[in-house]
Design a protein around this motif. Structure first.
Motif, PDB file in Angstrom:
ATOM      1  N   PRO A  10      -8.591  -5.220   5.559  1.00 21.56           N
ATOM      2  CA  PRO A  10      -8.166  -3.865   5.946  1.00 21.56           C
ATOM      3  C   PRO A  10      -6.698  -3.585   5.637  1.00 21.56           C
ATOM      4  O   PRO A  10      -6.319  -2.455   5.382  1.00 21.56           O
ATOM      5  N   GLN A  11      -5.913  -4.662   5.639  1.00 16.31           N
ATOM      6  CA  GLN A  11      -4.482  -4.490   5.363  1.00 16.31           C
ATOM      7  C   GLN A  11      -4.259  -3.978   3.921  1.00 16.31           C
ATOM      8  O   GLN A  11      -3.530  -3.009   3.701  1.00 16.31           O
ATOM      9  N   ILE A  12      -4.920  -4.629   2.986  1.00 13.41           N
ATOM     10  CA  ILE A  12      -4.731  -4.217   1.587  1.00 13.41           C
ATOM     11  C   ILE A  12      -5.354  -2.844   1.350  1.00 13.41           C
ATOM     12  O   ILE A  12      -4.823  -2.030   0.584  1.00 13.41           O
ATOM     13  N   GLU A  14      -5.447  -0.424   3.482  1.00 13.60           N
ATOM     14  CA  GLU A  14      -4.523   0.578   4.012  1.00 13.60           C
ATOM     15  C   GLU A  14      -3.341   0.778   3.056  1.00 13.60           C
ATOM     16  O   GLU A  14      -2.916   1.910   2.798  1.00 13.60           O
ATOM     17  N   LEU A  15      -2.832  -0.332   2.533  1.00 15.55           N
ATOM     18  CA  LEU A  15      -1.695  -0.226   1.614  1.00 15.55           C
ATOM     19  C   LEU A  15      -2.082   0.510   0.327  1.00 15.55           C
ATOM     20  O   LEU A  15      -1.339   1.364  -0.164  1.00 15.55           O
ATOM     21  N   HIS A  18      -2.667   4.218   1.035  1.00 14.72           N
ATOM     22  CA  HIS A  18      -1.416   4.948   1.207  1.00 14.72           C
ATOM     23  C   HIS A  18      -0.703   5.166  -0.122  1.00 14.72           C
ATOM     24  O   HIS A  18      -0.237   6.277  -0.425  1.00 14.72           O
ATOM     25  N   ALA A  19      -0.631   4.118  -0.943  1.00 13.86           N
ATOM     26  CA  ALA A  19       0.067   4.240  -2.228  1.00 13.86           C
ATOM     27  C   ALA A  19      -0.643   5.239  -3.146  1.00 13.86           C
ATOM     28  O   ALA A  19      -0.012   6.136  -3.718  1.00 13.86           O
ATOM     29  N   SER A  22      -0.289   8.754  -1.972  1.00 15.59           N
ATOM     30  CA  SER A  22       1.059   9.247  -2.262  1.00 15.59           C
ATOM     31  C   SER A  22       1.175   9.691  -3.719  1.00 15.59           C
ATOM     32  O   SER A  22       1.949  10.588  -4.035  1.00 15.59           O
ATOM     33  N   PHE A  23       0.399   9.056  -4.586  1.00 16.00           N
ATOM     34  CA  PHE A  23       0.428   9.440  -6.001  1.00 16.00           C
ATOM     35  C   PHE A  23      -0.509  10.625  -6.282  1.00 16.00           C
ATOM     36  O   PHE A  23      -0.653  11.038  -7.432  1.00 16.00           O
ATOM     37  N   PRO A 104       0.285  -9.880  -4.641  1.00 14.05           N
ATOM     38  CA  PRO A 104       0.470  -8.556  -4.051  1.00 14.05           C
ATOM     39  C   PRO A 104       0.861  -7.533  -5.113  1.00 14.05           C
ATOM     40  O   PRO A 104       1.668  -7.835  -5.983  1.00 14.05           O
ATOM     41  N   PHE A 105       0.265  -6.350  -4.992  1.00 23.75           N
ATOM     42  CA  PHE A 105       0.464  -5.337  -6.028  1.00 23.75           C
ATOM     43  C   PHE A 105       1.804  -4.627  -5.863  1.00 23.75           C
ATOM     44  O   PHE A 105       2.404  -4.624  -4.779  1.00 23.75           O
ATOM     45  N   ARG A 106       2.269  -4.051  -6.950  1.00 25.08           N
ATOM     46  CA  ARG A 106       3.456  -3.194  -6.915  1.00 25.08           C
ATOM     47  C   ARG A 106       3.001  -1.772  -7.214  1.00 25.08           C
ATOM     48  O   ARG A 106       2.290  -1.553  -8.194  1.00 25.08           O
ATOM     49  N   PRO A 107       3.405  -0.813  -6.385  1.00 29.80           N
ATOM     50  CA  PRO A 107       2.925   0.563  -6.577  1.00 29.80           C
ATOM     51  C   PRO A 107       3.173   1.106  -7.981  1.00 29.80           C
ATOM     52  O   PRO A 107       2.313   1.783  -8.547  1.00 29.80           O
ATOM     53  N   LEU A 111       0.205   2.410 -10.412  1.00 25.83           N
ATOM     54  CA  LEU A 111       0.137   3.760 -10.965  1.00 25.83           C
ATOM     55  C   LEU A 111      -0.083   3.740 -12.475  1.00 25.83           C
ATOM     56  O   LEU A 111      -0.918   4.489 -12.991  1.00 25.83           O
ATOM     57  N   ARG A 115      -3.303   5.207 -14.474  1.00 23.47           N
ATOM     58  CA  ARG A 115      -3.135   6.232 -15.513  1.00 23.47           C
ATOM     59  C   ARG A 115      -3.737   5.792 -16.844  1.00 23.47           C
ATOM     60  O   ARG A 115      -4.260   6.616 -17.593  1.00 23.47           O
TER      61      ARG A 115
ATOM     62  N   ARG B  32       6.018  -1.538  -1.305  1.00 22.79           N
ATOM     63  CA  ARG B  32       4.549  -1.490  -1.311  1.00 22.79           C
ATOM     64  C   ARG B  32       4.038  -0.395  -0.379  1.00 22.79           C
ATOM     65  O   ARG B  32       2.960   0.146  -0.577  1.00 22.79           O
ATOM     66  N   MET B  34       5.539   2.369  -0.025  1.00 20.19           N
ATOM     67  CA  MET B  34       6.086   3.605  -0.582  1.00 20.19           C
ATOM     68  C   MET B  34       7.177   4.194   0.317  1.00 20.19           C
ATOM     69  O   MET B  34       7.292   5.403   0.488  1.00 20.19           O
ATOM     70  N   LEU B  39       4.408   2.446   8.410  1.00 19.65           N
ATOM     71  CA  LEU B  39       3.309   1.675   7.820  1.00 19.65           C
ATOM     72  C   LEU B  39       3.725   0.219   7.642  1.00 19.65           C
ATOM     73  O   LEU B  39       2.956  -0.705   7.951  1.00 19.65           O
ATOM     74  N   VAL B  43       1.711  -2.819   9.364  1.00 20.81           N
ATOM     75  CA  VAL B  43       1.076  -3.868   8.563  1.00 20.81           C
ATOM     76  C   VAL B  43       1.623  -5.236   8.956  1.00 20.81           C
ATOM     77  O   VAL B  43       0.878  -6.212   9.102  1.00 20.81           O
ATOM     78  N   ARG B  46       0.275  -6.295  12.302  1.00 23.24           N
ATOM     79  CA  ARG B  46      -1.114  -6.753  12.204  1.00 23.24           C
ATOM     80  C   ARG B  46      -1.171  -8.176  11.623  1.00 23.24           C
ATOM     81  O   ARG B  46      -1.950  -9.005  12.069  1.00 23.24           O
ATOM     82  N   GLY B  82       1.361 -12.443   1.131  1.00 21.53           N
ATOM     83  CA  GLY B  82       1.989 -11.832  -0.047  1.00 21.53           C
ATOM     84  C   GLY B  82       2.166 -10.342   0.130  1.00 21.53           C
ATOM     85  O   GLY B  82       3.203  -9.778  -0.235  1.00 21.53           O
ATOM     86  N   ASN B  83       1.173  -9.688   0.707  1.00 18.26           N
ATOM     87  CA  ASN B  83       1.244  -8.238   0.896  1.00 18.26           C
ATOM     88  C   ASN B  83       2.396  -7.808   1.784  1.00 18.26           C
ATOM     89  O   ASN B  83       2.980  -6.749   1.584  1.00 18.26           O
ATOM     90  N   PHE B 148       9.431  10.863  -9.288  1.00 21.12           N
ATOM     91  CA  PHE B 148       8.552  12.033  -9.357  1.00 21.12           C
ATOM     92  C   PHE B 148       9.252  13.221 -10.022  1.00 21.12           C
ATOM     93  O   PHE B 148       8.649  13.964 -10.773  1.00 21.12           O
TER      94      PHE B 148
END
Lengths: 350, 152
Positions: A10-12, A14-15, A18-19, A22-23, A104-107, A111, A115, B32, B34, B39, B43, B46, B82-83, B148
């Motif tokens: 659920p943590q990933i 949610e992240l 959200h990311a 936002s995009f 872990p991903f970078r927003p 993106l 794309r 991460r 944003m 948040l 996170v 949690r 990691g997250n 943006f």
């Protein structure tokens, strides 16, 4: 764009939610592979971001299942993985994933990968839309079944041959050939503006009717020009417009609609003319049987310098066997039947 | 144990950085998220609340030599750590995962011991993100706005 995220963490979720929100994307999350597969069946999602390890179905199994089903629109799949080994990446791609994203991903990376997927999907949509339009035109004419399927293949074969010629190698590259293949099916799009009593008339057209039929070139060009003017990102339709307008012009200036001659006829129009005439000759019409390949080759050869650019005829002769085998293959697939391109009436010397 | 490069930098400069920086790469976490500090804290909270249970589960699995389950759980812990930017814990979980994949009991017990110790220290050292991270959030937001704007 709706994106489906499949991850049991659920943590990933949610992240990512959200990311991506936002995009500007709309996000739905699934907590395991089976739930994801069920959600995909709704047809709402074109992009899937899936974890590698999940209960129910793993990400890899999910990829394989999606590709096995192969139903509906293409789904662009990105596998999220903390397995960064080369073997794991190969495993993802072999299972049918299009890309992968390390956790872990970078927003910012997320993106650009999304794309990239959107670009691929838009190309697919563009191709499908163009071909659907061409088939729509074809469907109005009882006797042109699968003409556009063969036309684009012939145009590509001839363009590939011309690319070997020093006179054309500066113009014709892979991009040109792809664009030609994509847009050739629209050569007769102007026929949507031709009345049924002319388009579907059995037998020869009167002079007046033929004059109306000839306007399919200008109607098609105007339509495509209008689309290009409004949608600047549809620049690829510039070639489609040139083809629609000029595929009935003749090298000696006796064609229509403008009586252009020689190199003033755009190359794409000259290529399409050869492909169009070869298909008309080798297909059965209401007033003639399909000519054998050899006879069609002779007629095109005789048209060198008159109907056709002599250099294109030379190239055609070099790859004529490929035309013949493509013709047989497509006709054996059920494309064969009565074919009639009335735009050629009075134009082909048979 | 091979040091994690990013974490190693924090360790060497331990006297000059806040305690939490030794455990959490806040900039990573906030990026991460944003720039959303709420948040990030949610996170992180949690993650902290589930950490002790994760270690207990791993201890049971390793003791029972249940390498399959231990592998899955350590892999998940690695991802979770990691997250939230806990690279050190992620590295330790990764070492445990490797030992479980190989079915190497001795190495797994040793890795788990190190992981459990580090988790205990982390729980003591990591309160909710302090103000310095709010500053990071502002920077992240500024970067995002600039990004943006450049696309418009």
């Amino acid at each position: 764009m709706n994106i489906l995220v499949a991850d049991d963490d659920p943590q990933i979720c949610e992240l990512l939610d959200h990311a991506l929100s936002s995009f500007g994307y709309s996000v739905t999350t699934a907590r395991d592979g089976l739930e994801a597969f069920e959600l995909l069946r709704s047809g709402k999602f074109r992009i899937l971001l899936t974890d590698w390890q999940m209960p129910g179905l793993t990400g890899i199994e999910l990829c394989e299942l999606i590709r096995k089903q192969d139903a509906g629109n293409y789904i662009y799949i990105i596998v999220l993985t903390s397995h960064s080994y080369l073997d794991s990446v190969v495993c993802c791609l072999e299972a049918g994933a299009d890309d992968y994203l390390s956790k872990p991903f970078r927003p910012a990376e997320l993106l650009v990968r999304i794309r990239a997927g959107e670009r691929l999907l838009s190309l697919e949509s563009r191709e499908l839309t163009i071909f659907a339009l061409a088939k729509l035109v074809e469907s109005r004419d009882d006797e042109t079944g699968c003409h556009v399927d063969r036309m684009r293949d012939y145009a590509r074969i001839l363009a590939e041959e011309l690319a070997q010629d020093k006179d054309f190698s500066g113009t014709i590259d892979g991009r040109y050939i792809n664009l030609l293949y994509l847009t050739t099916p629209l050569h007769d799009i102007g026929k949507v503006g031709i009345p049924d009593q002319i388009l579907r008339k059995p037998g020869k057209l009167t002079a007046e009717e033929f004059a109306v039929m000839k306007t399919h070139t200008t109607i098609g060009a105007s339509t495509l020009e209008a689309v290009t003017a409004v949608h600047k990102n549809a620049a690829y339709l510039v070639m489609a417009r040139e083809i629609a307008l000029t595929h009935h012009e003749r090298w000696d200036g006796t064609g229509y609609p403008h009586g252009l001659s020689g190199s003033s006829i755009p190359l794409c129009g000259r290529i399409t003319a050869v492909a169009d005439v070869y298909d008309a000759l080798t297909s059965k019409r209401s007033y003639k049987e399909a000519f054998p390949h050899e006879r069609a080759v002779e007629i095109i050869k005789e048209g060198s310098g008159k109907h056709f650019d002599p250099r294109l005829v030379s190239a055609f002769l070099r790859c004529a066997k490929a035309f013949e085998s493509r013709s047989w293959r497509l006709k054996e697939q059920g494309a064969s039947s009565n074919l009639l391109d009335r735009g050629d009436q009075g134009q082909i010397s048979v | 144990m091979a040091p994690n490069a990013a974490f190693d930098i924090d360790t060497r400069n331990a006297e000059r950085v806040p305690a939490t920086e030794r455990w959490i790469n806040a900039r990573d976490l906030i990026d991460r998220c944003m720039g959303n500090l709420n948040l990030a804290n949610r996170v992180l909270a949690r993650f902290r609340s589930g950490l002790d249970e994760a270690v207990q589960q791993l201890e049971q699995m390793v003791e029972a030599a249940d390498w399959g389950q231990a592998c899955i759980r350590s892999h998940r812990l690695r991802g979770e750590a990691g997250n939230v930017g806990c690279r050190h814990l992620a590295e330790l979980a990764s070492q445990l995962e490797g030992a479980c994949v190989r079915g190497d009991g001795e190495s797994a017990r040793s890795s788990l011991k190190a992981l459990a110790k580090a988790c205990g220290e982390f729980q003591q050292a990591a309160p909710s993100l302090p103000d310095v991270h709010a500053e990071s959030a502002k920077k992240t937001n500024a970067i995002l706005h600039a990004t943006f704007r450049s696309r418009e």
